[in-house]
Design an enzyme around this catalytic site. Structure first.
Site, short mmCIF file in Angstrom:
data_model
loop_
_atom_site.label_atom_id
_atom_site.label_comp_id
_atom_site.label_asym_id
_atom_site.label_seq_id
_atom_site.Cartn_x
_atom_site.Cartn_y
_atom_site.Cartn_z
N GLU A 124 0.78 -1.23 0.00
CA GLU A 124 0.00 0.00 0.00
C GLU A 124 0.82 1.30 0.00
O GLU A 124 0.75 2.09 0.95
CB GLU A 124 -0.98 -0.01 1.18
CG GLU A 124 -1.98 -1.16 1.07
CD GLU A 124 -3.01 -1.19 2.18
OE1 GLU A 124 -2.83 -0.49 3.20
OE2 GLU A 124 -4.00 -1.94 2.04
N GLU A 237 -5.84 -7.53 -1.57
CA GLU A 237 -6.66 -7.45 -0.36
C GLU A 237 -8.06 -6.99 -0.76
O GLU A 237 -8.23 -6.06 -1.54
CB GLU A 237 -6.10 -6.44 0.66
CG GLU A 237 -4.82 -6.85 1.33
CD GLU A 237 -4.39 -5.85 2.41
OE1 GLU A 237 -5.26 -5.05 2.86
OE2 GLU A 237 -3.20 -5.84 2.77
#
Length: 458
Positions: A124, A237
Site C-alpha cells: 500500500e 486485499e
C-alpha cells in the site's frame, strides 16, 4: 486468502493447526499472503510469544525460523505462500514509500531471501508515492522495476500494488512495469487493494445508484489492465465486516459479481509451465483485524459462513496442489464464468457410427486435429498440458446408454494428479469421478499420470 498483522506470532497461532490447514483446503483456499516487517527480517528476534505447551517444536526458534516452519507446513498441505513486505517496523504504521532513512532501497532489496511462489514488493504505497517517470524518490513503478531487476534470480511472481493505499493503477496505461527483460516482465502481477464502507466510507458508497456506480470507477483504476496490457490482475486485499443487511455486505456481494463478470477472478498465472487459478487474496484470516474482522470468529476456530460463502462464490474451483511421493501434483482449476473461458466443448464427426466430444478442462487454448478436437488444459506454449477427450462407444447389450472413455495425456514435465473437466453430455453414472459443481467433474486424486503418459478412464 491472507493472514493479517506484521508480526509472525499472529499467524503462527493458526496456520500450524492441522484442522485449520484442512479447513483451508476444504474451503477452496490455495494460497496464503503472509505479511512481515523489514525490522523482523533484519533483527530476527528470538524472544517470541510462543505457547510451548501447544507448540513444543517451535520453542526457542527465531522469527525467521518460525517463518520457514510456517512455509514448510503450508507446503505439506498444498498451500502456496506469497510473502508481503507489509511494514518497515512491526509497531508502526504502513510507510508511504518503500524505504526510509533507516532502511534505504539497497537494504530493502537485500532483505528478500525466500524461495516462495510470489513476493508482494511493497504494501500500500500512498500519499507521497507516485506512478510515472518524473521523480526517482517517489515513483513507485520505477522502484518496482529496480527491485525486480535486482531480484532477477528469484523464480516466482512479482506482485506490484498501486498507489493511494494500493488501489490506483490507472497510470499503468501510460507507464506499465518494464524491467527491460521480457522474462521478468512476464512475471509481473498488478495487485490492487479494494475495500467497501466498513473500512473507509468513501463518497461513492453513499449515492442512490450504489453499488452499480462503482463499475466505471474500478474499471478506470485497474479493471482495464488485463485487456490492455495482457498482465493478470490479482486483488491483493479485499473484504470487510460484511454484516448481514449492511452496505458493506452489499459492496462485498457486488464486488464478487463484478470480479467474476470482468474475468478478473480468472487470472492465468503461469508457474513452472502450469496454468494456475489463484483468484484473489481475502483480508483476513484472524478475527482481530480492527476494520475488517476475519474469516474466523473471536474463538480463532470457527469459520464465519457468510464470509466463506463470499470467497467460495468468487472462485469455487481454484487450482489445487497436493504433495505426493516427493512431487507436487497439480489439479487444474476451472473458470467460474463460461464467458471468460477460452475455447470450449465442441462436437465433431469421427468414424462412422461414433462421435468424438471435446470436454472443457480449464482450457487456455485450442488446437484442431482431424477428425477430433482437443482442448489443452494448461499453458499456451508447447509442450501442451493435459488434454481431455471423450469418445462415445457402442452401448452394452444393445442398451441405449452410451459409455464414455476419458483419455488424458500429460504433456507437462511433471506428474499430474487429477484433472477437472466439463463434458458435453449428462453423466448418469459417474463411477469414481467427483462432481465438483453442476456439470464439472474431477478425476480421483489417486490417479497420477507421469510426464508423457496417457491414462484412459472408462
Amino acid at each position: 486468502w491472507t493472514t493479517a498483522g506484521a508480526q509472525i506470532q499472529v499467524f503462527m497461532k493458526m496456520a500450524l493447526q492441522e484442522n485449520k490447514a484442512k479447513s483451508s483446503q476444504n474451503n477452496n483456499f490455495n494460497a496464503i499472503r503472509v505479511p512481515f516487517s523489514l525490522e523482523m527480517v533484519k533483527n530476527n528476534p528470538s524472544n517470541l510469544n510462543i505457547n510451548c505447551g501447544s507448540n513444543p517444536g517451535l520453542c526457542g526458534k527465531t522469527a525467521l525460523q518460525l517463518l520457514d516452519a510456517f512455509i514448510d507446513r503450508a507446503a505439506e498441505r498444498g498451500l502456496l505462500i506469497m510473502l508481503d513486505n507489509h511494514r518497515i517496523t512491526p509497531g508502526g504504521g504502513i510507510s508511504e514509500l518503500w524505504y526510509n532513512n533507516e532502511y534505504p532501497e539497497s537494504q530493502v532489496i537485500s532483505l528478500w531471501q525466500w524461495n516462495v511462489f510470489a513476493i508482494d514488493l511493497k504494501n500500500e504505497p500512498h500519499d507521497s508515492a507516485s506512478w510515472g517517470n518524473s521523480n526517482a524518490a517517489t515513483d513507485w513503478n520505477k522502484a518496482a522495476e529496480r527491485i525486480i531487476n535486482s531480484l532477477s534470480s528469484f523464480p516466482g511472481l512479482f506482485f506490484v500494488e498501486g498507489i493511494e493505499w494500493g488501489n490506483r493503477l490507472e497510470n499503468v496505461a501510460q507507464f506499465p512495469i518494464n524491467t527491460g527483460n521480457a522474462s521478468l516482465n512476464n512475471r509481473v502481477i498488478y495487485s490492487p487493494h479494494c475495500y467497501g464502507p466498513s473500512v473507509y466510507d468513501r463518497p461513492e458508497f453513499n449515492t442512490q445508484d450504489f453499488p452499480n456506480n462503482l463499475d466505471g470507477i474500478y474499471m478506470a483504476k485497474y479493471g482495464f489492465i488485463v485487456n490492455q496490457t495482457g498482465h493478470p490482475v490479482v486483488v491483493g486485499e479485499w473484504g470487510g465486516r460484511a454484516e448481514v443487511g449492511s452496505r458493506d455486505m452489499a459492496w462485498n456481494q457486488w464486488y464478487v459479481e463484478w470480479l467474476r463478470s470482468k474475468c478478473i477472478t480468472n487470472n492465468l498465472l503461469i508457474i513452472l509451465e502450469y496454468t494456475i487459478h489463484i483468484y484473489q487474496f481475502y483480508w483476513c484470516l484472524n478475527p482481530n483485524s480492527a476494520d475488517t474482522g476475519g474469516l474466523l470468529e473471536d474463538d480463532w476456530l470457527t469459520p464465519i459462513p457468510r464470509k466463506i460463502n463470499l470467497t467460495n462464490r468468487a472462485q469455487p474451483n481454484p487450482t489445487k496442489f497436493q504433495p505426493q511421493n516427493g512431487q507436487i501434483c497439480i489439479t487444474a482449476g476451472a473458470f467460474p464464468e463460461a464467458h471468460c473461458r477460452v475455447g470450449g466443448g465442441q462436437v465433431t464427426t469421427g468414424a462412422p457410427g461414433s462421435t468424438t466430444t471435446t470436454v472443457h478442462a480449464g482450457a487456455t487454448s485450442t488446437t484442431t486435429k482431424a477428425p477430433t478436437t482437443t482442448v489443452h488444459a494448461g499453458p499456451t506454449t508447447s509442450p501442451p498440458g493435459p488434454s481431455t477427450t471423450t469418445t462415445v462407444v457402442q452401448g452394452e447389450n444393445g442398451s441405449p446408454v452410451k459409455q464414455y472413455t476419458l483419455r488424458i495425456s500429460n504433456g507437462y514435465p511433471s506428474t499430474v494428479c487429477s484433472v477437472q473437466f466439463k463434458p458435453n453430455a449428462s453423466i448418469k453414472d459417474k463411477w469414481n469421478l467427483e462432481e465438483v459443481s453442476s456439470g464439472l467433474y474431477r478425476t480421483p486424486s489417486w490417479m497420477t499420470i507421469a510426464p508423457g503418459a496417457v491414462s484412459d478412464q472408462a
